[in-house]
Design a protein around this motif. Structure first.
Motif, PDB file in Angstrom:
ATOM      1  N   PRO A 159      21.750 108.518  96.950  1.00 35.20           N
ATOM      2  CA  PRO A 159      21.842 109.306  98.188  1.00 35.20           C
ATOM      3  C   PRO A 159      21.345 108.572  99.428  1.00 35.20           C
ATOM      4  O   PRO A 159      21.858 108.791 100.526  1.00 35.20           O
ATOM      5  CB  PRO A 159      20.961 110.535  97.891  1.00 35.20           C
ATOM      6  N   TRP A 160      20.354 107.707  99.285  1.00 36.75           N
ATOM      7  CA  TRP A 160      19.787 107.015 100.447  1.00 36.75           C
ATOM      8  C   TRP A 160      20.576 105.756 100.826  1.00 36.75           C
ATOM      9  O   TRP A 160      20.264 105.103 101.817  1.00 36.75           O
ATOM     10  CB  TRP A 160      18.331 106.637 100.189  1.00 36.75           C
ATOM     11  N   ASN A 161      21.581 105.417 100.054  1.00 43.14           N
ATOM     12  CA  ASN A 161      22.350 104.200 100.353  1.00 43.14           C
ATOM     13  C   ASN A 161      23.799 104.392  99.911  1.00 43.14           C
ATOM     14  O   ASN A 161      24.289 103.692  99.042  1.00 43.14           O
ATOM     15  CB  ASN A 161      21.720 102.995  99.643  1.00 43.14           C
ATOM     16  N   ARG A 162      24.472 105.360 100.540  1.00 48.56           N
ATOM     17  CA  ARG A 162      25.853 105.661 100.169  1.00 48.56           C
ATOM     18  C   ARG A 162      26.768 104.480 100.498  1.00 48.56           C
ATOM     19  O   ARG A 162      26.683 103.898 101.583  1.00 48.56           O
ATOM     20  CB  ARG A 162      26.355 106.904 100.907  1.00 48.56           C
ATOM     21  N   PHE A 163      27.656 104.161  99.564  1.00 48.66           N
ATOM     22  CA  PHE A 163      28.611 103.076  99.787  1.00 48.66           C
ATOM     23  C   PHE A 163      29.789 103.599 100.583  1.00 48.66           C
ATOM     24  O   PHE A 163      30.365 104.644 100.278  1.00 48.66           O
ATOM     25  CB  PHE A 163      29.097 102.516  98.445  1.00 48.66           C
ATOM     26  N   HIS A 164      30.156 102.862 101.622  1.00 44.57           N
ATOM     27  CA  HIS A 164      31.323 103.232 102.425  1.00 44.57           C
ATOM     28  C   HIS A 164      32.035 101.971 102.881  1.00 44.57           C
ATOM     29  O   HIS A 164      31.415 101.029 103.361  1.00 44.57           O
ATOM     30  CB  HIS A 164      30.911 104.060 103.641  1.00 44.57           C
ATOM     31  N   ASP A 166      36.003 101.296 104.720  1.00 45.76           N
ATOM     32  CA  ASP A 166      37.260 101.905 105.145  1.00 45.76           C
ATOM     33  C   ASP A 166      38.459 101.407 104.355  1.00 45.76           C
ATOM     34  O   ASP A 166      39.508 102.058 104.329  1.00 45.76           O
ATOM     35  CB  ASP A 166      37.504 101.642 106.637  1.00 45.76           C
ATOM     36  N   THR A 167      38.325 100.254 103.701  1.00 45.03           N
ATOM     37  CA  THR A 167      39.447  99.689 102.951  1.00 45.03           C
ATOM     38  C   THR A 167      39.493 100.167 101.511  1.00 45.03           C
ATOM     39  O   THR A 167      40.426  99.827 100.779  1.00 45.03           O
ATOM     40  CB  THR A 167      39.387  98.152 102.962  1.00 45.03           C
ATOM     41  N   ILE A 168      38.468 100.933 101.103  1.00 45.53           N
ATOM     42  CA  ILE A 168      38.347 101.333  99.694  1.00 45.53           C
ATOM     43  C   ILE A 168      38.331 102.852  99.562  1.00 45.53           C
ATOM     44  O   ILE A 168      37.620 103.538 100.292  1.00 45.53           O
ATOM     45  CB  ILE A 168      37.076 100.725  99.065  1.00 45.53           C
ATOM     46  N   ARG A 169      39.122 103.346  98.650  1.00 46.82           N
ATOM     47  CA  ARG A 169      39.150 104.776  98.334  1.00 46.82           C
ATOM     48  C   ARG A 169      38.193 105.032  97.178  1.00 46.82           C
ATOM     49  O   ARG A 169      38.256 104.359  96.144  1.00 46.82           O
ATOM     50  CB  ARG A 169      40.572 105.188  97.944  1.00 46.82           C
ATOM     51  N   LEU A 170      37.306 106.016  97.331  1.00 42.51           N
ATOM     52  CA  LEU A 170      36.306 106.334  96.312  1.00 42.51           C
ATOM     53  C   LEU A 170      36.559 107.711  95.718  1.00 42.51           C
ATOM     54  O   LEU A 170      36.852 108.661  96.438  1.00 42.51           O
ATOM     55  CB  LEU A 170      34.898 106.303  96.904  1.00 42.51           C
ATOM     56  N   THR A 171      36.434 107.815  94.401  1.00 35.43           N
ATOM     57  CA  THR A 171      36.513 109.088  93.692  1.00 35.43           C
ATOM     58  C   THR A 171      35.268 109.215  92.822  1.00 35.43           C
ATOM     59  O   THR A 171      34.971 108.316  92.023  1.00 35.43           O
ATOM     60  CB  THR A 171      37.763 109.161  92.796  1.00 35.43           C
ATOM     61  N   GLU A 172      34.523 110.315  92.980  1.00 33.88           N
ATOM     62  CA  GLU A 172      33.333 110.499  92.150  1.00 33.88           C
ATOM     63  C   GLU A 172      33.753 110.790  90.713  1.00 33.88           C
ATOM     64  O   GLU A 172      34.559 111.689  90.458  1.00 33.88           O
ATOM     65  CB  GLU A 172      32.475 111.638  92.687  1.00 33.88           C
ATOM     66  N   VAL A 173      33.199 110.037  89.774  1.00 34.88           N
ATOM     67  CA  VAL A 173      33.500 110.223  88.354  1.00 34.88           C
ATOM     68  C   VAL A 173      32.502 111.209  87.743  1.00 34.88           C
ATOM     69  O   VAL A 173      32.879 112.183  87.108  1.00 34.88           O
ATOM     70  CB  VAL A 173      33.459 108.871  87.611  1.00 34.88           C
ATOM     71  N   PHE A 174      31.221 110.944  87.923  1.00 31.56           N
ATOM     72  CA  PHE A 174      30.177 111.891  87.519  1.00 31.56           C
ATOM     73  C   PHE A 174      28.872 111.469  88.192  1.00 31.56           C
ATOM     74  O   PHE A 174      28.793 110.416  88.818  1.00 31.56           O
ATOM     75  CB  PHE A 174      30.007 111.969  86.000  1.00 31.56           C
ATOM     76  N   GLN A 175      27.865 112.313  88.075  1.00 31.44           N
ATOM     77  CA  GLN A 175      26.524 111.974  88.531  1.00 31.44           C
ATOM     78  C   GLN A 175      25.611 111.871  87.318  1.00 31.44           C
ATOM     79  O   GLN A 175      25.800 112.597  86.341  1.00 31.44           O
ATOM     80  CB  GLN A 175      25.987 113.027  89.499  1.00 31.44           C
ATOM     81  N   ARG A 277      22.280 109.106  90.662  1.00 30.86           N
ATOM     82  CA  ARG A 277      23.241 108.178  91.235  1.00 30.86           C
ATOM     83  C   ARG A 277      24.652 108.657  90.927  1.00 30.86           C
ATOM     84  O   ARG A 277      24.902 109.276  89.898  1.00 30.86           O
ATOM     85  CB  ARG A 277      23.020 106.756  90.735  1.00 30.86           C
ATOM     86  N   ARG A 278      25.557 108.367  91.842  1.00 25.93           N
ATOM     87  CA  ARG A 278      26.962 108.675  91.634  1.00 25.93           C
ATOM     88  C   ARG A 278      27.641 107.486  90.956  1.00 25.93           C
ATOM     89  O   ARG A 278      27.425 106.340  91.340  1.00 25.93           O
ATOM     90  CB  ARG A 278      27.684 108.941  92.955  1.00 25.93           C
ATOM     91  N   VAL A 279      28.458 107.774  89.965  1.00 23.11           N
ATOM     92  CA  VAL A 279      29.358 106.767  89.405  1.00 23.11           C
ATOM     93  C   VAL A 279      30.704 106.987  90.072  1.00 23.11           C
ATOM     94  O   VAL A 279      31.224 108.107  90.090  1.00 23.11           O
ATOM     95  CB  VAL A 279      29.455 106.894  87.872  1.00 23.11           C
ATOM     96  N   LEU A 280      31.267 105.922  90.630  1.00 22.70           N
ATOM     97  CA  LEU A 280      32.436 106.033  91.483  1.00 22.70           C
ATOM     98  C   LEU A 280      33.592 105.178  90.969  1.00 22.70           C
ATOM     99  O   LEU A 280      33.382 104.052  90.499  1.00 22.70           O
ATOM    100  CB  LEU A 280      32.090 105.570  92.904  1.00 22.70           C
ATOM    101  N   LEU A 281      34.802 105.721  91.093  1.00 24.15           N
ATOM    102  CA  LEU A 281      36.008 104.937  90.863  1.00 24.15           C
ATOM    103  C   LEU A 281      36.483 104.425  92.218  1.00 24.15           C
ATOM    104  O   LEU A 281      36.664 105.207  93.154  1.00 24.15           O
ATOM    105  CB  LEU A 281      37.096 105.794  90.219  1.00 24.15           C
TER     106      LEU A 281
END
Length: 312
Positions: A159-164, A166-175, A277-281
């Motif tokens: 939460p304190w260091n969200r990845f962002h 603009d060239t990448i699409r993120l989908t949350e897989v699970f927490q 933590r979020r696991v992201l696709l």
């Protein structure tokens, strides 16, 4: 109407040569990598300097160094060359040159826990699709994705260091939650849940090399009003578990890190306030998704829905 400067276009091959020369610091070394002769590289760079209208390199007795203009153009050229490589990878996929194969990037804790469940289901459903995996550090995973070396990859953030990007699409897989590890004969071994405030006197085992879990421990301990005492730096989570099992200290780890649990280690919940933590696709925004990528994403999210509660 465009003026002459606006109409000027640089040759992509010359830009690629400039990038290699700047990175190698030598025309000869760049020529070897690019399979050119040094004289051919020098000739192409002189033409690029003519196109630019100013010097790009300072020639010295032991190699070359870029001028200010050379540094600026090389910085832009790196991005252009990377995009062209990614475009080529996409076009090859559409043309069918890589149809039936998929390269996926991942990180060690997921590769040792959740991902094998996905791979088993995917291979059963799509046996004709060749699957290759690359387990790497965060920045390497992002670079592989952006260059087209992998079609998709799995990342994580807190939460304190969200990845962002603009060239990448993120989908949350699970927490997944962070949990506490203690040895089987530790006074807390029979507890199901504990608060960080109760752990101020413990010695902590953490991952070495400024691993992200170190920041998780520090933030949690500081919020509970103490500075954690580090007793051992482990190279991986299996080593951390081994040290916990013999009473060298306790450890905080993401829950997927104990998919293979040491028999003499107990896992204790840190309660609802434990860091998650979020696991992201991750996939590139600008590409056409191949059928294999769509199929893998569908399988991944399906397995995640079935198993998500295990990681909380």
């Amino acid at each position: 109407m465009l003026n002459d400067d606006a109409e000027r276009l640089f040759d992509i091959r010359r830009l690629a040569l400039l990038v290699e020369v700047v990175e190698q610091g030598s025309i000869t070394a760049a020529a070897e990598l690019m399979l050119y002769t040094p004289s051919a590289v020098s000739q192409q760079l002189r033409k690029l300097e003519q196109e630019v209208g100013q010097p790009l390199l300072n020639r010295r007795s032991r190699g070359v160094v870029p001028t200010e203009a050379g540094q600026v153009l090389a910085g832009h050229a790196r991005k252009i060359v990377g995009q062209m490589k990614a475009a080529q990878a996409d076009l090859e996929q559409i043309a069918g040159l890589k149809r039936g194969s998929l390269a996926v990037g991942t990180f060690p804790t997921l590769a040792g826990s959740f991902l094998p469940l996905v791979i088993r289901a995917f291979k059963k459903r799509y046996p004709a699709i060749g699957l290759s995996l690359r387990s790497a550090r965060f920045d390497e995973l992002v670079n592989d994705l952006q260059s087209g070396l992998t079609g998709l990859c799995l990342l994580w953030d807190y939460p304190w260091n969200r990845f962002h990007d603009d060239t990448i699409r993120l989908t949350e897989v699970f927490q997944e939650s962070t949990v506490l590890l203690v040895s089987g004969n530790h006074p807390l071994a029979d507890r199901e849940e504990i608060r960080m405030e109760e752990l101020r006197k413990e010695s902590w085992i953490v991952r070495a090399e400024a691993h992200p879990v170190v920041e998780v421990l520090q933030r949690s301990a500081h919020a509970a009003g103490f500075e954690p005492a580090i007793g051992f730096l482990a190279n991986d989570y299996q080593e951390a578990q081994a040290m916990v099992s013999v009473g060298m200290g306790v450890a905080m780890v993401p829950k997927t890190a104990v998919a293979l649990q040491h028999p003499d280690v107990r896992v204790i919940s840190l309660g609802p306030d434990a860091p998650r933590r979020r696991v992201l696709l991750a996939q590139r925004q600008d590409k056409v998704y191949a059928p294999a990528e769509v199929a893998f994403q569908s399988t991944l999210l399906e397995i995640a829905r079935e198993r998500a509660e295990e990681y909380l």
